[in-house]
Structures are given as structure tokens and as C-alpha cells.
Design a protein around this motif. Structure first.
Motif, PDB file in Angstrom:
ATOM      1  N   GLU A  71       4.642 -44.566  19.463  1.00 25.20           N
ATOM      2  CA  GLU A  71       5.863 -44.071  18.832  1.00 25.20           C
ATOM      3  C   GLU A  71       7.051 -44.967  19.197  1.00 25.20           C
ATOM      4  O   GLU A  71       7.805 -45.409  18.326  1.00 25.20           O
ATOM      5  N   GLU A  73       1.613 -39.893   4.425  1.00 22.93           N
ATOM      6  CA  GLU A  73       2.976 -39.364   4.306  1.00 22.93           C
ATOM      7  C   GLU A  73       3.815 -39.550   5.567  1.00 22.93           C
ATOM      8  O   GLU A  73       5.015 -39.782   5.469  1.00 22.93           O
ATOM      9  N   ASP A  74       3.207 -39.419   6.740  1.00 25.96           N
ATOM     10  CA  ASP A  74       3.966 -39.561   7.978  1.00 25.96           C
ATOM     11  C   ASP A  74       4.269 -41.048   8.203  1.00 25.96           C
ATOM     12  O   ASP A  74       3.349 -41.854   8.326  1.00 25.96           O
ATOM     13  N   ARG A 109       2.651 -32.655  16.403  1.00 23.84           N
ATOM     14  CA  ARG A 109       2.696 -34.102  16.618  1.00 23.84           C
ATOM     15  C   ARG A 109       1.293 -34.611  16.910  1.00 23.84           C
ATOM     16  O   ARG A 109       0.569 -34.029  17.713  1.00 23.84           O
TER      17      ARG A 109
END
Length: 117
Positions: free
Chosen positions: A58, A87-88, A3
Motif C-alpha cells: 500500500e 475496481e480497487d 481491506r
């Protein structure tokens, strides 16, 4: 995959930097709030609450009231990376926000920044 540490960073830790960047270039906090609101759906009260609560990036995006479906129209490069190729999904949203702030600071027209909205 590990992460990224930015995900746990409080929105309140980066928001003042966004404001300072805009103000250095002759723009306002209201303009920054407007693009963040466009991207996430947070109103003034919601933004203030996330700042006061030290909400992580987040959670800031996970709890966004109304993510803008036109966010995918945001294209460009931030830190040498094309945002449309990230991509994330969370990292992409963070970079979208960074790019919108950069566009405000550069003096781009608000209609263009908000992708015609």
C-alpha cells in the motif's frame, strides 16, 4: 468493504519471488527492476530503500515517485481476472506489477512490456 491482506504485505516479501520467477525462465533481476521502475518511478536507490524499510505494498504504491500514466495500457489476465476490470485502484496496481513480471518471465520484448516506451 474489508481491506485485502495483500495491501499490508511488505514489498520485500514479494520482490524475491518476482526475481526468482524471472531467473527460472532465464531472465534477470535488472529486467524486473526496469519494469517496476517503469510502473512506479522508483530508481535503484528507491527500490533498495523500500526493500530495506519493509514498506507495505500500500505504501509502496502510495509513495511511488512517478506512477506511469501509461499503466492503464496494461491489459491481460492474472489469476483469471482481467486487470483492466479490477475496481480497487491499489489492487489494480499490484496486479499490473504481477502482469509485468509475468511478461518478463515469458520473454516478451521489453518495448512491448513497457507499452512502447
Amino acid at each position: 468493504m474489508a481491506r485485502h491482506r495483500i495491501f499490508g504485505t511488505p514489498f520485500a516479501a514479494i520482490y524475491p519471488h518476482y526475481i526468482a520467477k524471472a531467473e527460472r525462465k532465464g531472465h534477470t533481476a535488472e529486467e524486473i527492476d526496469r519494469v517496476i521502475s517503469w510502473l512506479t518511478g522508483y530508481d535503484e536507490t528507491g527500490l533498495k530503500r523500500t526493500l530495506a524499510d519493509e514498506t507495505s505494498l500500500e505504501d509502496f504504491f502510495a509513495q511511488a515517485p512517478e506512477p506511469n500514466p501509461n499503466a492503464s495500457l496494461i491489459t491481460g489476465t492474472i489469476c483469471g481476472v482481467r486487470v483492466q476490470e479490477i475496481e480497487d485502484p491499489l489492487m489494480q496496481k499490484i496486479r499490473y506489477m504481477d502482469l509485468l513480471v509475468d511478461e518478463v518471465a515469458r520473454g516478451k520484448k521489453m518495448t512491448s512490456i513497457l507499452r512502447g516506451s
